[in-house]
Design a protein around this motif. Structure first.
Motif, PDB file in Angstrom:
ATOM      1  N   GLY A  41       0.850  -1.196   0.000  1.00  0.00           N
ATOM      2  CA  GLY A  41       0.000   0.000   0.000  1.00  0.00           C
ATOM      3  C   GLY A  41       0.877   1.234   0.000  1.00  0.00           C
ATOM      4  N   VAL A  42       0.252   2.390  -0.176  1.00  0.00           N
ATOM      5  CA  VAL A  42       1.025   3.631  -0.278  1.00  0.00           C
ATOM      6  C   VAL A  42       1.544   4.067   1.096  1.00  0.00           C
ATOM      7  N   VAL A  43       2.849   4.307   1.188  1.00  0.00           N
ATOM      8  CA  VAL A  43       3.446   4.839   2.426  1.00  0.00           C
ATOM      9  C   VAL A  43       3.581   6.350   2.235  1.00  0.00           C
ATOM     10  N   PRO A  44       2.775   7.149   2.971  1.00  0.00           N
ATOM     11  CA  PRO A  44       2.702   8.591   2.692  1.00  0.00           C
ATOM     12  C   PRO A  44       4.043   9.306   2.668  1.00  0.00           C
ATOM     13  N   GLU A  45       4.915   9.028   3.630  1.00  0.00           N
ATOM     14  CA  GLU A  45       6.199   9.741   3.690  1.00  0.00           C
ATOM     15  C   GLU A  45       7.072   9.428   2.471  1.00  0.00           C
ATOM     16  N   LEU A  46       7.064   8.158   2.065  1.00  0.00           N
ATOM     17  CA  LEU A  46       7.843   7.777   0.880  1.00  0.00           C
ATOM     18  C   LEU A  46       7.266   8.449  -0.362  1.00  0.00           C
ATOM     19  N   ALA A  47       5.941   8.558  -0.403  1.00  0.00           N
ATOM     20  CA  ALA A  47       5.279   9.188  -1.553  1.00  0.00           C
ATOM     21  C   ALA A  47       5.734  10.638  -1.678  1.00  0.00           C
ATOM     22  N   SER A  48       5.690  11.384  -0.562  1.00  0.00           N
ATOM     23  CA  SER A  48       6.081  12.802  -0.598  1.00  0.00           C
ATOM     24  C   SER A  48       7.514  12.958  -1.089  1.00  0.00           C
ATOM     25  N   ARG A  49       8.410  12.146  -0.522  1.00  0.00           N
ATOM     26  CA  ARG A  49       9.826  12.276  -0.897  1.00  0.00           C
ATOM     27  C   ARG A  49      10.028  11.973  -2.376  1.00  0.00           C
ATOM     28  N   ASP A  50       9.313  10.994  -2.880  1.00  0.00           N
ATOM     29  CA  ASP A  50       9.496  10.654  -4.288  1.00  0.00           C
ATOM     30  C   ASP A  50       8.941  11.748  -5.203  1.00  0.00           C
ATOM     31  N   HIS A  51       7.825  12.378  -4.789  1.00  0.00           N
ATOM     32  CA  HIS A  51       7.312  13.502  -5.585  1.00  0.00           C
ATOM     33  C   HIS A  51       8.383  14.595  -5.684  1.00  0.00           C
ATOM     34  N   ILE A  52       9.087  14.839  -4.568  1.00  0.00           N
ATOM     35  CA  ILE A  52      10.146  15.869  -4.572  1.00  0.00           C
ATOM     36  C   ILE A  52      11.228  15.502  -5.587  1.00  0.00           C
ATOM     37  N   ARG A  53      11.602  14.215  -5.585  1.00  0.00           N
ATOM     38  CA  ARG A  53      12.643  13.762  -6.526  1.00  0.00           C
ATOM     39  C   ARG A  53      12.182  13.872  -7.978  1.00  0.00           C
ATOM     40  N   ARG A  54      10.948  13.487  -8.252  1.00  0.00           N
ATOM     41  CA  ARG A  54      10.496  13.333  -9.641  1.00  0.00           C
ATOM     42  C   ARG A  54       9.994  14.606 -10.295  1.00  0.00           C
ATOM     43  N   LEU A  55       9.382  15.466  -9.501  1.00  0.00           N
ATOM     44  CA  LEU A  55       8.676  16.604 -10.083  1.00  0.00           C
ATOM     45  C   LEU A  55       9.557  17.495 -10.968  1.00  0.00           C
ATOM     46  N   PRO A  56      10.781  17.875 -10.506  1.00  0.00           N
ATOM     47  CA  PRO A  56      11.619  18.731 -11.373  1.00  0.00           C
ATOM     48  C   PRO A  56      11.945  18.038 -12.698  1.00  0.00           C
ATOM     49  N   ILE A  57      12.202  16.749 -12.642  1.00  0.00           N
ATOM     50  CA  ILE A  57      12.548  15.991 -13.858  1.00  0.00           C
ATOM     51  C   ILE A  57      11.352  15.978 -14.810  1.00  0.00           C
ATOM     52  N   LEU A  58      10.179  15.681 -14.271  1.00  0.00           N
ATOM     53  CA  LEU A  58       8.975  15.615 -15.105  1.00  0.00           C
ATOM     54  C   LEU A  58       8.627  16.974 -15.705  1.00  0.00           C
ATOM     55  N   LEU A  59       8.858  18.031 -14.927  1.00  0.00           N
ATOM     56  CA  LEU A  59       8.576  19.385 -15.415  1.00  0.00           C
ATOM     57  C   LEU A  59       9.403  19.677 -16.667  1.00  0.00           C
ATOM     58  N   THR A  60      10.714  19.400 -16.557  1.00  0.00           N
ATOM     59  CA  THR A  60      11.607  19.633 -17.692  1.00  0.00           C
ATOM     60  C   THR A  60      11.176  18.785 -18.883  1.00  0.00           C
ATOM     61  N   GLN A  61      10.897  17.509 -18.616  1.00  0.00           N
ATOM     62  CA  GLN A  61      10.487  16.583 -19.687  1.00  0.00           C
ATOM     63  C   GLN A  61       9.221  17.064 -20.393  1.00  0.00           C
ATOM     64  N   THR A  62       8.249  17.485 -19.604  1.00  0.00           N
ATOM     65  CA  THR A  62       6.956  17.875 -20.170  1.00  0.00           C
ATOM     66  C   THR A  62       7.106  19.113 -21.051  1.00  0.00           C
ATOM     67  N   LEU A  63       7.847  20.101 -20.560  1.00  0.00           N
ATOM     68  CA  LEU A  63       8.053  21.321 -21.344  1.00  0.00           C
ATOM     69  C   LEU A  63       8.782  20.997 -22.643  1.00  0.00           C
ATOM     70  N   GLU A  64       9.778  20.116 -22.546  1.00  0.00           N
ATOM     71  CA  GLU A  64      10.539  19.712 -23.725  1.00  0.00           C
ATOM     72  C   GLU A  64       9.636  19.037 -24.750  1.00  0.00           C
ATOM     73  N   LEU A  65       8.838  18.103 -24.249  1.00  0.00           N
ATOM     74  CA  LEU A  65       7.910  17.366 -25.125  1.00  0.00           C
ATOM     75  C   LEU A  65       6.932  18.305 -25.823  1.00  0.00           C
ATOM     76  N   ALA A  66       6.496  19.330 -25.082  1.00  0.00           N
ATOM     77  CA  ALA A  66       5.540  20.279 -25.643  1.00  0.00           C
ATOM     78  C   ALA A  66       6.236  21.306 -26.532  1.00  0.00           C
ATOM     79  N   GLY A  67       7.557  21.305 -26.506  1.00  0.00           N
ATOM     80  CA  GLY A  67       8.324  22.284 -27.284  1.00  0.00           C
ATOM     81  C   GLY A  67       8.189  23.689 -26.719  1.00  0.00           C
ATOM     82  N   LEU A  68       8.128  23.788 -25.410  1.00  0.00           N
ATOM     83  CA  LEU A  68       7.901  25.089 -24.769  1.00  0.00           C
ATOM     84  C   LEU A  68       9.002  25.427 -23.772  1.00  0.00           C
ATOM     85  N   ASN A  69       9.094  26.727 -23.466  1.00  0.00           N
ATOM     86  CA  ASN A  69       9.918  27.187 -22.355  1.00  0.00           C
ATOM     87  C   ASN A  69       8.996  27.568 -21.204  1.00  0.00           C
ATOM     88  N   ALA A  70       9.592  27.709 -20.024  1.00  0.00           N
ATOM     89  CA  ALA A  70       8.797  28.115 -18.865  1.00  0.00           C
ATOM     90  C   ALA A  70       8.055  29.425 -19.155  1.00  0.00           C
TER      91      ALA A  70
END
Ligand code: ATP
Ligand code: MG
Ligand code: FE
Length: 344
Positions: A41-70
C-alpha cells in the motif's frame, strides 16, 4: 492559453500542458508502484519524498515534449486536494513557486473534478448536463453535473470505494499490488456464477453503495474447507461481475431519478473492461450513452488537472489573494462553485 498541470495527490507524479486552443500538448507521468509494492500500500512519507525527486525531472520533460519554455506558460493548475497532505504539499509548493517566479496565476484544483472532467478531453466529449459515476481508489460517488463546478452528490459508498474493494480483494487472493488491474486480468480467464457473491445494496432503494462486505464474502470463500486455488479466476470473475452489476444498476437509477440520458464514468475503475461492457450494453438499451476518459487518463495524471484548471481559467475564474501553498486534504466535491464569471 497554455496551462501547466501538476498532480501529486497520492502515488503518481503527473505533469502536463493543456492549451485552450490546441488541446493537450504533452503529459508525463511517474508511478510510484514499485516504491510501495513491498509494503502492499502507499506509504505517505515515501510518496512525498518521491514527488520531490520526480517533479523537477517531469517538469523539464513535459516542457521539452511540448516544445515550450517556462516563459510560454500562462497559468499553473495544481491538485490542492483531496489527497495525502505531504504529497499535496509538494505539488502545491512547486506550482505556487513556478507561478510566483513567472508572475502568472496558480489555480488550486479539486482532484475529483479533474477525474470527473477528464472524459471531456476525449475525441467525442459528452455534453452537459450528465450523471457522473466516479469510481476511483478512494471514492465511489454518483454526481449530477450541470456544468463545470455545479456538482450535486446523489449517492456514495458508505464504506470501501470500488477501487479499494478491488485492491483489497486482490490482496486476499495473493495477487500483486495494486490489485485492481491484476484482478481484472485474472477475471478474464474465469467464469462468473460458479461462485455466488452478494450484490451489496442492490435493492436498497437509494443511490448509495457498500463494498466492504463483498471483500469479506471473498475471504469466507477462500478460507472455507472446499476452497480450490485452481478456481481463483472464477472467483475473480464473480467478484468483478458483482461490482459491475451494482455500479450499473445504481448508475441507471441515478439517470432515471435525474431524467438524464448521459453517463460519464471517471476514475481508475473506469478502466475496467467488464464494467465498460456492462454499462455500454445497459445504456444502449435505454437509449442513452456512456462516456469514458481515454484509458491512460482513467487513473491519476497531470493532464486532467491542467484541463480542469484551463476550463476554469478560460471561463474567467479569478485567482485571488496572496501567493500561498493551498492544500485541502479533505474536500467534498459538492462544495465546489462554478468559475466565478459564470456565477450570477
Ligand atoms: P482518488 O481519486 O479517489 O483519490 P486514486 O487517485 O487512488 O483515488 P485512481 O488513480 O483514480 O484512484 O484509481 C486507482 C484505482 O483504480 C485503484 O484502486 C486500482 O486498483 C483501480 N483500477 C485501475 N485499473 C483497474 C481495472 N482495470 N479494473 C479495476 N480497477 C482498476
Ligand atoms: Mg494511484
Ligand atoms: Fe485519483
Amino acid at each position: 492559453m497554455k496551462v501547466l498541470g501538476i498532480e501529486t495527490s497520492c502515488d503518481e507524479t503527473g505533469v502536463a500542458v493543456y492549451d485552450t486552443q490546441e488541446g493537450l500538448l504533452a503529459h508525463c507521468l511517474h508511478s510510484q508502484i514499485d516504491l510501495h509494492a513491498a509494503y502492499g500500500g502507499v506509504v505517505p512519507e515515501l510518496a512525498s519524498r518521491d514527488h520531490i525527486r520526480r517533479l523537477p525531472i517531469l517538469l523539464t520533460q513535459t516542457l521539452e515534449l511540448a516544445g515550450l519554455n517556462a516563459a510560454d506558460i500562462d497559468a499553473v493548475a495544481y491538485t490542492s486536494g483531496p489527497g495525502l497532505a505531504g504529497a499535496l504539499l509538494v505539488g502545491a509548493s512547486v506550482a505556487e513557486s513556478f507561478a510566483l517566479a513567472r508572475g502568472i496565476p496558480a489555480l488550486p484544483v479539486h482532484h475529483l473534478e479533474g477525474h470527473l472532467l477528464s472524459p471531456l478531453l476525449s475525441a467525442d466529449p459528452p455534453q452537459f448536463p450528465f450523471v457522473a459515476l466516479l469510481v476511483s481508489g478512494g471514492h465511489t460517488q454518483l454526481m449530477r453535473v450541470r456544468r463545470v463546478g455545479d456538482y450535486a452528490l446523489l449517492g456514495e459508498s458508505v464504506d470501501d470505494a470500488a477501487g479499494e474493494a478491488f485492491d483489497k480483494t486482490a490482496k486476499l487472493l495473493g495477487l500483486g499490488y495494486p490489485g485492481g488491474p491484476q484482478l481484472a486480468r485474472l477475471a478474464t480467464q474465469g467464469v462468473a456464477g460458479r461462485f455466488r457473491l452478494p450484490r451489496p445494496m442492490l435493492h436498497s432503494g437509494d443511490l448509495d453503495f457498500s463494498f466492504s462486505g463483498l471483500k469479506t464474502a471473498v475471504l469466507n470463500v477462500v478460507s472455507g474447507p472446499e476452497w480450490d486455488p485452481e478456481r481463483m479466476a472464477d472467483l475473480a470473475a464473480e467478484f468483478q461481475h458483482a461490482v459491475a452489476e451494482v455500479l450499473c444498476a445504481k448508475a441507471l437509477a441515478a439517470l432515471k431519478k435525474t431524467g438524464l440520458k448521459t453517463l460519464v464514468v471517471a476514475g481508475g475503475v473506469g478502466a475496467n473492461q467488464h464494467l465498460r461492457q456492462v454499462l455500454d450494453e445497459a445504456l444502449q438499451k435505454k437509449g442513452g450513452r456512456v462516456h469514458y476518459p481515454e484509458p491512460a487518463l482513467c487513473t491519476d495524471n497531470g493532464a486532467m488537472i491542467a484541463f480542469a484548471g484551463a476550463l476554469r481559467l478560460a471561463a474567467g475564474e479569478v485567482v485571488g489573494g496572496e501567493p500561498a501553498v493551498r492544500i485541502r486534504p479533505r474536500w467534498p466535491l459538492a462544495e465546489l462553485q462554478p468559475p466565478q464569471s459564470a456565477r450570477q
